[in-house]
Design a protein around this motif. Structure first.
Motif, PDB file in Angstrom:
ATOM      1  N   ARG A  83       0.813  -1.214   0.000  1.00 56.24           N
ATOM      2  CA  ARG A  83       0.000   0.000   0.000  1.00 56.24           C
ATOM      3  C   ARG A  83       0.851   1.271   0.000  1.00 56.24           C
ATOM      4  O   ARG A  83       0.573   2.216  -0.742  1.00 56.24           O
ATOM      5  N   LEU A  84       1.878   1.335   0.836  1.00 58.20           N
ATOM      6  CA  LEU A  84       2.658   2.564   0.958  1.00 58.20           C
ATOM      7  C   LEU A  84       3.327   2.945  -0.347  1.00 58.20           C
ATOM      8  O   LEU A  84       3.279   4.101  -0.777  1.00 58.20           O
ATOM      9  N   ARG A  85       3.930   1.954  -1.019  1.00 65.03           N
ATOM     10  CA  ARG A  85       4.593   2.241  -2.287  1.00 65.03           C
ATOM     11  C   ARG A  85       3.582   2.659  -3.354  1.00 65.03           C
ATOM     12  O   ARG A  85       3.849   3.560  -4.163  1.00 65.03           O
ATOM     13  N   LEU A  86       2.425   2.016  -3.361  1.00 62.36           N
ATOM     14  CA  LEU A  86       1.388   2.388  -4.325  1.00 62.36           C
ATOM     15  C   LEU A  86       0.835   3.772  -4.034  1.00 62.36           C
ATOM     16  O   LEU A  86       0.518   4.537  -4.960  1.00 62.36           O
ATOM     17  N   MET A  87       0.741   4.125  -2.753  1.00 65.82           N
ATOM     18  CA  MET A  87       0.304   5.476  -2.386  1.00 65.82           C
ATOM     19  C   MET A  87       1.280   6.523  -2.912  1.00 65.82           C
ATOM     20  O   MET A  87       0.891   7.549  -3.459  1.00 65.82           O
ATOM     21  N   ARG A  88       2.571   6.257  -2.753  1.00 64.70           N
ATOM     22  CA  ARG A  88       3.580   7.206  -3.238  1.00 64.70           C
ATOM     23  C   ARG A  88       3.518   7.304  -4.751  1.00 64.70           C
ATOM     24  O   ARG A  88       3.604   8.405  -5.309  1.00 64.70           O
ATOM     25  N   LEU A  89       3.373   6.174  -5.408  1.00 67.51           N
ATOM     26  CA  LEU A  89       3.248   6.172  -6.871  1.00 67.51           C
ATOM     27  C   LEU A  89       2.078   7.046  -7.294  1.00 67.51           C
ATOM     28  O   LEU A  89       2.206   7.904  -8.177  1.00 67.51           O
ATOM     29  N   ALA A  90       0.930   6.863  -6.649  1.00 67.91           N
ATOM     30  CA  ALA A  90      -0.253   7.645  -6.997  1.00 67.91           C
ATOM     31  C   ALA A  90      -0.046   9.124  -6.684  1.00 67.91           C
ATOM     32  O   ALA A  90      -0.452   9.999  -7.457  1.00 67.91           O
ATOM     33  N   LEU A  92       2.736  10.822  -6.661  1.00 70.78           N
ATOM     34  CA  LEU A  92       3.635  11.414  -7.646  1.00 70.78           C
ATOM     35  C   LEU A  92       2.924  11.678  -8.968  1.00 70.78           C
ATOM     36  O   LEU A  92       3.352  12.530  -9.749  1.00 70.78           O
ATOM     37  N   LEU A  93       1.834  10.952  -9.208  1.00 68.23           N
ATOM     38  CA  LEU A  93       1.084  11.121 -10.450  1.00 68.23           C
ATOM     39  C   LEU A  93      -0.055  12.121 -10.340  1.00 68.23           C
ATOM     40  O   LEU A  93      -0.332  12.861 -11.289  1.00 68.23           O
ATOM     41  N   VAL A  94      -0.742  12.177  -9.196  1.00 70.90           N
ATOM     42  CA  VAL A  94      -1.924  13.040  -9.078  1.00 70.90           C
ATOM     43  C   VAL A  94      -1.758  14.188  -8.087  1.00 70.90           C
ATOM     44  O   VAL A  94      -2.611  15.062  -7.997  1.00 70.90           O
ATOM     45  N   ASP A  95      -0.683  14.180  -7.296  1.00 65.35           N
ATOM     46  CA  ASP A  95      -0.295  15.277  -6.399  1.00 65.35           C
ATOM     47  C   ASP A  95      -1.062  15.361  -5.071  1.00 65.35           C
ATOM     48  O   ASP A  95      -0.488  15.798  -4.084  1.00 65.35           O
ATOM     49  N   ILE A  96      -2.321  15.024  -5.041  1.00 64.86           N
ATOM     50  CA  ILE A  96      -3.119  15.236  -3.826  1.00 64.86           C
ATOM     51  C   ILE A  96      -3.236  13.925  -3.043  1.00 64.86           C
ATOM     52  O   ILE A  96      -3.743  12.926  -3.566  1.00 64.86           O
ATOM     53  N   PRO A  97      -2.781  13.898  -1.778  1.00 61.18           N
ATOM     54  CA  PRO A  97      -2.816  12.658  -0.995  1.00 61.18           C
ATOM     55  C   PRO A  97      -4.190  12.006  -0.908  1.00 61.18           C
ATOM     56  O   PRO A  97      -4.312  10.795  -1.046  1.00 61.18           O
ATOM     57  N   ALA A  98      -5.233  12.787  -0.651  1.00 62.43           N
ATOM     58  CA  ALA A  98      -6.572  12.204  -0.518  1.00 62.43           C
ATOM     59  C   ALA A  98      -7.016  11.540  -1.818  1.00 62.43           C
ATOM     60  O   ALA A  98      -7.630  10.463  -1.812  1.00 62.43           O
ATOM     61  N   PRO A 152      -3.149  22.213  -6.558  1.00 64.75           N
ATOM     62  CA  PRO A 152      -2.807  22.454  -5.157  1.00 64.75           C
ATOM     63  C   PRO A 152      -1.447  23.102  -5.017  1.00 64.75           C
ATOM     64  O   PRO A 152      -0.583  22.952  -5.882  1.00 64.75           O
ATOM     65  N   HIS A 153      -1.239  23.806  -3.917  1.00 67.52           N
ATOM     66  CA  HIS A 153       0.074  24.366  -3.623  1.00 67.52           C
ATOM     67  C   HIS A 153       1.018  23.213  -3.325  1.00 67.52           C
ATOM     68  O   HIS A 153       0.646  22.231  -2.704  1.00 67.52           O
ATOM     69  N   ALA A 154       2.240  23.334  -3.785  1.00 68.81           N
ATOM     70  CA  ALA A 154       3.183  22.223  -3.652  1.00 68.81           C
ATOM     71  C   ALA A 154       3.354  21.784  -2.201  1.00 68.81           C
ATOM     72  O   ALA A 154       3.586  20.610  -1.910  1.00 68.81           O
ATOM     73  N   ALA A 155       3.266  22.707  -1.257  1.00 67.45           N
ATOM     74  CA  ALA A 155       3.486  22.368   0.145  1.00 67.45           C
ATOM     75  C   ALA A 155       2.408  21.437   0.668  1.00 67.45           C
ATOM     76  O   ALA A 155       2.617  20.701   1.626  1.00 67.45           O
ATOM     77  N   ASN A 156       1.212  21.471   0.063  1.00 68.35           N
ATOM     78  CA  ASN A 156       0.118  20.635   0.534  1.00 68.35           C
ATOM     79  C   ASN A 156      -0.131  19.443  -0.371  1.00 68.35           C
ATOM     80  O   ASN A 156      -1.033  18.667  -0.124  1.00 68.35           O
ATOM     81  N   ALA A 157       0.653  19.331  -1.431  1.00 68.57           N
ATOM     82  CA  ALA A 157       0.344  18.337  -2.444  1.00 68.57           C
ATOM     83  C   ALA A 157       0.847  16.946  -2.124  1.00 68.57           C
ATOM     84  O   ALA A 157       0.343  15.980  -2.632  1.00 68.57           O
TER      85      ALA A 157
END
Length: 243
Positions: A83-90, A92-98, A152-157
């Motif tokens: 999950r963690l690696r897939l979350m990071r992959l996503a 890096l592609l869509v920028d927004i954690p949620a 989104p602003h990079a700081a929150n992305a």
């Protein structure tokens, strides 16, 4: 004279692209190291037991750990391990954690639906990667058609915790990646963060190996250009500082 000039220009382009590749490799390799966890005992593709039904993450036995390579693999095992690696992959592609979380959850939901057709852990992880890439593309397509969308602003992305572990150089590379067209960003992220081969990227991204190679080249050229422009801007802002 013109031929010599062309040769010089070509060499400069190659050098800049190599610098960009090294910078992307160092940055995404650093993120990969941050997000990685020790491999569980019994490495190698974990076979799905014939006739074994998947265990949902919140279902019976979902919180247990598998004991060895002969223990039937559950969906909970995959969720815990990848999950963690897939979350990071996503991210890096869509920028927004949620949004990245939604993409990854949908990927695991799809995996549950297709569980019986997968032969082992390698196939399951390949399915999840492709699902995350396709889900991210869908998000980006919706953004392009939504007039109210504001990047989104990079700081929150992205994850503040992970970015805090990155140097200023690494953060500038991540920001440069965010400015690439989606397909170019996909290829670089899958290659340097995911550690995939051209064949694996071809499968995950749904493009030919030749397209993977040419897209990666254009992407690295764009990263080099973005970083050079940023460096020039900073030099103008701070003309008295030594670089």
């Amino acid at each position: 004279m013109l031929r010599r000039l062309s040769v010089v220009v070509a060499r400069v382009v190659v050098v800049e692209e190599e610098r960009a590749e090294n910078a992307v490799d160092r940055t995404l390799g650093r993120l990969r190291a941050i997000d990685s966890r020790p491999a569980p005992e019994g490495t190698g593709p974990h076979q799905f037991a014939p006739g074994t039904a998947p265990t949902p993450v919140d279902g019976p036995g979902g919180s247990g750990s598998r004991q060895g390579p002969d223990t039937p693999l559950t969906l909970a095992d995959l969720y815990r391990d990848h999950r963690l690696r897939l979350m990071r992959l996503a991210m890096l592609l869509v920028d927004i954690p949620a949004t990245a979380e939604d993409v990854v959850q949908e990927a695991f939901t799809g995996l549950h639906r297709h569980w019986s057709g997968l032969r082992d852990e390698t196939a399951a992880v390949a399915y999840l990667r492709a699902a995350v890439v396709n889900g991210s593309r869908s998000v980006l397509r919706r953004r392009r058609t939504a007039r109210e969308y504001v990047p989104p602003h990079a700081a929150n992305a992205r994850s503040a915790e992970s970015l805090a572990m990155l140097s200023a150089e690494h953060q500038s590379v991540v920001d440069a990646l965010a400015q690439l067209p989606p397909r170019q960003r996909e290829v670089l992220v899958l290659r340097y963060y995911g550690g995939l081969t051209e064949s694996e990227i071809s499968e995950a991204a749904g493009m030919s190996r030749g397209t993977v190679k040419s897209t990666a080249s254009r992407a690295l050229d764009a990263v080099a250009r973005i970083m050079a422009e940023r460096a020039g801007t900073e030099a103008v802002r701070r003309p008295g500082e030594l670089r």
